[in-house]
Design a protein around this motif. Sequence first.
Motif, PDB file in Angstrom:
ATOM      1  N   ALA A  54       1.832   2.942  12.857  1.00 42.80           N
ATOM      2  CA  ALA A  54       0.558   3.260  13.457  1.00 42.80           C
ATOM      3  C   ALA A  54       0.390   2.773  14.660  1.00 42.80           C
ATOM      4  O   ALA A  54       0.025   1.583  14.858  1.00 42.80           O
ATOM      5  CB  ALA A  54      -0.672   2.553  12.503  1.00 42.80           C
ATOM      6  N   GLY A  68       1.817   3.042   3.127  1.00 42.41           N
ATOM      7  CA  GLY A  68       1.060   2.465   4.054  1.00 42.41           C
ATOM      8  C   GLY A  68       2.059   2.395   5.359  1.00 42.41           C
ATOM      9  O   GLY A  68       3.060   2.653   5.352  1.00 42.41           O
ATOM     10  N   LEU A 128      -6.343  -3.130  12.990  1.00 45.07           N
ATOM     11  CA  LEU A 128      -5.957  -2.253  11.976  1.00 45.07           C
ATOM     12  C   LEU A 128      -5.483  -3.050  10.720  1.00 45.07           C
ATOM     13  O   LEU A 128      -6.002  -2.534   9.746  1.00 45.07           O
ATOM     14  CB  LEU A 128      -4.570  -1.159  12.732  1.00 45.07           C
ATOM     15  CG  LEU A 128      -4.873  -0.203  13.463  1.00 45.07           C
ATOM     16  CD1 LEU A 128      -3.624   0.585  13.808  1.00 45.07           C
ATOM     17  CD2 LEU A 128      -5.991   0.543  13.298  1.00 45.07           C
ATOM     18  N   ARG A 160      -8.867  -4.774   9.449  1.00 44.29           N
ATOM     19  CA  ARG A 160      -9.690  -3.679   8.696  1.00 44.29           C
ATOM     20  C   ARG A 160      -9.106  -3.333   7.467  1.00 44.29           C
ATOM     21  O   ARG A 160      -9.826  -2.593   6.911  1.00 44.29           O
ATOM     22  CB  ARG A 160     -10.223  -2.742   9.734  1.00 44.29           C
ATOM     23  CG  ARG A 160     -10.978  -3.281  10.853  1.00 44.29           C
ATOM     24  CD  ARG A 160     -11.631  -2.101  11.647  1.00 44.29           C
ATOM     25  NE  ARG A 160     -10.777  -1.019  12.096  1.00 44.29           N
ATOM     26  CZ  ARG A 160     -10.419  -1.058  13.517  1.00 44.29           C
ATOM     27  NH1 ARG A 160     -10.726  -1.840  14.251  1.00 44.29           N
ATOM     28  NH2 ARG A 160      -9.547   0.089  13.729  1.00 44.29           N
ATOM     29  N   GLU A 189      -6.783  -1.116   7.472  1.00 46.35           N
ATOM     30  CA  GLU A 189      -6.434   0.336   7.590  1.00 46.35           C
ATOM     31  C   GLU A 189      -4.769   0.673   7.652  1.00 46.35           C
ATOM     32  O   GLU A 189      -4.216   1.614   7.819  1.00 46.35           O
ATOM     33  CB  GLU A 189      -7.016   0.861   9.096  1.00 46.35           C
ATOM     34  CG  GLU A 189      -8.450   0.979   9.047  1.00 46.35           C
ATOM     35  CD  GLU A 189      -9.040   1.352  10.210  1.00 46.35           C
ATOM     36  OE1 GLU A 189      -8.326   2.002  11.004  1.00 46.35           O
ATOM     37  OE2 GLU A 189     -10.238   0.931  10.641  1.00 46.35           O
ATOM     38  N   ALA A 190      -4.080  -0.732   7.863  1.00 39.93           N
ATOM     39  CA  ALA A 190      -2.606  -0.827   7.701  1.00 39.93           C
ATOM     40  C   ALA A 190      -2.249  -2.073   6.954  1.00 39.93           C
ATOM     41  O   ALA A 190      -2.957  -3.284   7.283  1.00 39.93           O
ATOM     42  CB  ALA A 190      -2.187  -0.594   9.218  1.00 39.93           C
ATOM     43  N   ALA A 229       1.418  -1.237  11.537  1.00 38.52           N
ATOM     44  CA  ALA A 229       0.540  -1.327  12.927  1.00 38.52           C
ATOM     45  C   ALA A 229       1.477  -2.087  13.928  1.00 38.52           C
ATOM     46  O   ALA A 229       1.688  -3.241  13.772  1.00 38.52           O
ATOM     47  CB  ALA A 229      -0.601  -2.145  12.503  1.00 38.52           C
ATOM     48  N   GLN A 246       0.947  -1.329  -0.003  1.00 39.17           N
ATOM     49  CA  GLN A 246       0.150  -0.137   0.055  1.00 39.17           C
ATOM     50  C   GLN A 246       0.957   1.355   0.068  1.00 39.17           C
ATOM     51  O   GLN A 246       1.637   1.328   0.962  1.00 39.17           O
ATOM     52  CB  GLN A 246      -0.854  -0.079   1.100  1.00 39.17           C
ATOM     53  CG  GLN A 246      -1.909   1.125   1.449  1.00 39.17           C
ATOM     54  CD  GLN A 246      -2.548   1.067   2.556  1.00 39.17           C
ATOM     55  OE1 GLN A 246      -2.255   1.901   3.705  1.00 39.17           O
ATOM     56  NE2 GLN A 246      -3.623   0.206   2.914  1.00 39.17           N
TER      57      GLN A 246
END
Length: 271
Positions: free
Chosen positions: A182, A148, A193, A196, A198-199, A151, A145
Amino acid sequence: MRKMWNRRGMCRLAMAVAVAVATGLGAPAAQAQGDGPLVFAAASLKNALDAANTAYAASGGAKATITYAASSALAKQIEAGAPADIFISADEDWMDYLAGKGLIQTTTRHDLLGNRLVLVAAADAKTSVEIKPGFALDQALDAAQKGGRLAVGDPAAVPAGKYAKAALTKLGAWDKVQDRLAPAENVRAALALVARGEAPLGIVYATDAAAEPGVRIVATFPADSHAPILYPIALAKDSVSAQAQAFLEFLASPKARPLFEAQGFTVLSAK
């Protein structure tokens, strides 16, 4: 006498709720029953310790009230006067912290469990990383990502984050990712994280990865890249529960061993 115990139980439960709210985890995982102990435990223990608590109650013991959060947050709450009976930390440092304050019964302290540190990605991710000295974790983040983040439990306080920083530092990868973290309040939050999306990558315990179908283990960190991951347990100095010692002994017994092993923990003390 019953009224006095009920009042005490209500106060203990109210404090447990306050601790859980303060640490961001919501209500305690179990409700107080009789004089069952109040346990403060590292977030990574939730699945296994819930199972052990259920088994203990089924065997005739008084079910514990368990509050899960980062070991750092729980230790600080105990220092502030939260009425815990048992503390289970995800590292030696926070147990040492309370011992230094005279807040645990040192004769009851022992290492209960061990764990492993792993790199995780979303279950459907194609990410492939070989963990070795000098490995390019920053490039793996970008490949998964662009821009990115990684986490982790907050490296300043959360045991999983501290282990992660130590491992990445020894392997020569920390400098390239320290500004791309993160940081989460506990290891389960870091796991979420990644689950989901998100990371793209996260560093958690192997047991956390096994408990979350939304992630997969990409690679395992070498055991010599960080200090041994140990979970010490001890009675709090001011424990008032008559069941606390019995519950502590149950967790270290052969009856509890398979419950911890089923979640991927290494059992270090079984009597």
